[in-house]
Design an enzyme around this catalytic site. Sequence first.
Site, short mmCIF file in Angstrom:
data_model
loop_
_atom_site.label_atom_id
_atom_site.label_comp_id
_atom_site.label_asym_id
_atom_site.label_seq_id
_atom_site.Cartn_x
_atom_site.Cartn_y
_atom_site.Cartn_z
N ASP A 1 0.89 -1.16 0.00
CA ASP A 1 0.00 0.00 0.00
C ASP A 1 0.92 1.21 0.00
O ASP A 1 1.55 1.52 1.01
CB ASP A 1 -0.90 0.00 1.25
CG ASP A 1 -1.90 1.15 1.25
OD1 ASP A 1 -1.58 2.22 0.69
OD2 ASP A 1 -2.99 1.00 1.82
N HIS A 2 1.04 1.88 -1.15
CA HIS A 2 2.09 2.89 -1.26
C HIS A 2 1.90 4.06 -0.30
O HIS A 2 2.86 4.76 0.01
CB HIS A 2 2.20 3.39 -2.71
CG HIS A 2 1.08 4.27 -3.16
ND1 HIS A 2 -0.07 3.78 -3.72
CD2 HIS A 2 0.93 5.63 -3.13
CE1 HIS A 2 -0.88 4.78 -4.03
NE2 HIS A 2 -0.29 5.91 -3.67
N HIS B 1 -5.99 2.80 1.56
CA HIS B 1 -5.22 3.96 2.00
C HIS B 1 -5.84 4.67 3.21
O HIS B 1 -5.15 4.96 4.19
CB HIS B 1 -5.09 4.98 0.86
CG HIS B 1 -4.54 4.41 -0.41
ND1 HIS B 1 -3.57 3.44 -0.44
CD2 HIS B 1 -4.82 4.69 -1.71
CE1 HIS B 1 -3.27 3.14 -1.70
NE2 HIS B 1 -4.03 3.88 -2.48
#
Length: 495
Positions: free
Chosen positions: A181-182, A244
């Site tokens: 999950d960037h 996110h």
Amino acid sequence: MEKQQEPKAVIVIFGATGDLAMRKLFPSIYNLYYNGQIDENVAVVGAARKPWDNETFREHVKKSLMNKVDSEEEIPDSFLSRFFYESVDVTEPSSYQNLQHLITTLEETYETDGNRMFYLAMAPEFFGTIAQNLQAYGLKDGQGWTRLVIEKPFGHDLPSAQKLNNQVREAFDEEQIYRIDHYLGKEMVQNIEVIRFANGIFGHLWNNQYISNIQITSSESLGVEERFHFYNQSGAVRDMVQNHMLQMLALLAMEPPIKLETDEVRSEKIKVFRAMRPIKPEKVDQYFIRGQYGAGEIDGNPVKSYQEEHEALESSNTETFVAGKILIDNYRWAGVPFYIRTGKRMAEKAAKIVVEFKNMPMNLYYDEKDYQQPNLLVINVQPEEGVTLHLNAKSNQPGIQAEPIKLSYSYNCKERISAPEAYEKLLLDCMLGDATNFTHWDEVALSWKFIDSIIEGWKMQKPDFPNYKAGSKGPEAANQLLEKDGFHWWPIKDI
């Protein structure tokens, strides 16, 4: 957390001709190389369907870096020469046999100790197939460690996520799976833990006695563009909230871990997901609202509505905006609403967290004409990374009056090398065996369980779309969501 090892490995990128590899992965590998964080013991294999050779692939990599450097001379041949290409059909056994032969050769050449990272930068329907074939044809069983990096979306709902997880877990152990999950690689998201647990001024106040609400905003000015097919199947709640937004919420709400180790941090985050109050489908409108952008203006330029972006989107009921109220039923957070909002075609691009502290019980500096702003802690995730504390101080105007002042710190002004990109950090973490900033299956499952109930509630009614103009702050219902609790959204800019 696994013992840290030298960053040496063969990195295999499935989907190496795609957009993600071009925009994020190749530049991140270059930055790691340029900054001396990886060296001669790393080789990269691009795997995709196109019938390329090594030279074509290296030109593709160089092209991806041209907007990151001032000239071609900054991309040395010694860097490009470590990139190799293998044409692969992920459903064809011979592809894996050829890939195994190439990897084995590179392991000897680059002395990688048999360490292998497989990065699945492809459509999620291939994740299970690739994972199982990597095991079936021996690619998983190198002499060193083997790690599988999986991009989102991890499933479309809880049942599909469970099915996918079962497929992947048949081939790989949980500790070998790195669900990326960037947002967890972003500098200021990682700073949430430091701000909370390294500062007594906040650590002692981080509870329902002193905080009135917390707001998490992630807005984009862009529309769906080339992602229209994927986005129309997912919508904002699957694309942003399930991963996110809830990950940031977990970092804000979790208890201090016993140690800053992977298992301990993950354990505290999972407790947050378990404590989130479930939303019954028939009551979803009391907690969540959705929106879809209509025609409007961005920076003075007219833009189309979502349904006009492509003929496939005509009459679509997919949401491009979500705002919600989440309650956490535990001792620390009982009664404190966590508000989230995310949308496309908003007035500006930004990601921001606002912690609003309760006002003084007897405010000596308040009268009917002059509202005193509460203290705020603002964490700017992007684009201007930094943190701002809003205080009240004496005004220089006649009389005894208070006015808000800001104590700000901008990470971008720090006298050091620019902050590394999120993917850059996460790729290095994976090579070092640090899974702290990757999501565990339990986090994925609990977040889907929460989100599925919201989606189920929305299926019961047809939305009145579009309900906000492109370039605006979203639908009016998002404001009403907070107003009924006596709060308001803090502006995205100038705070």
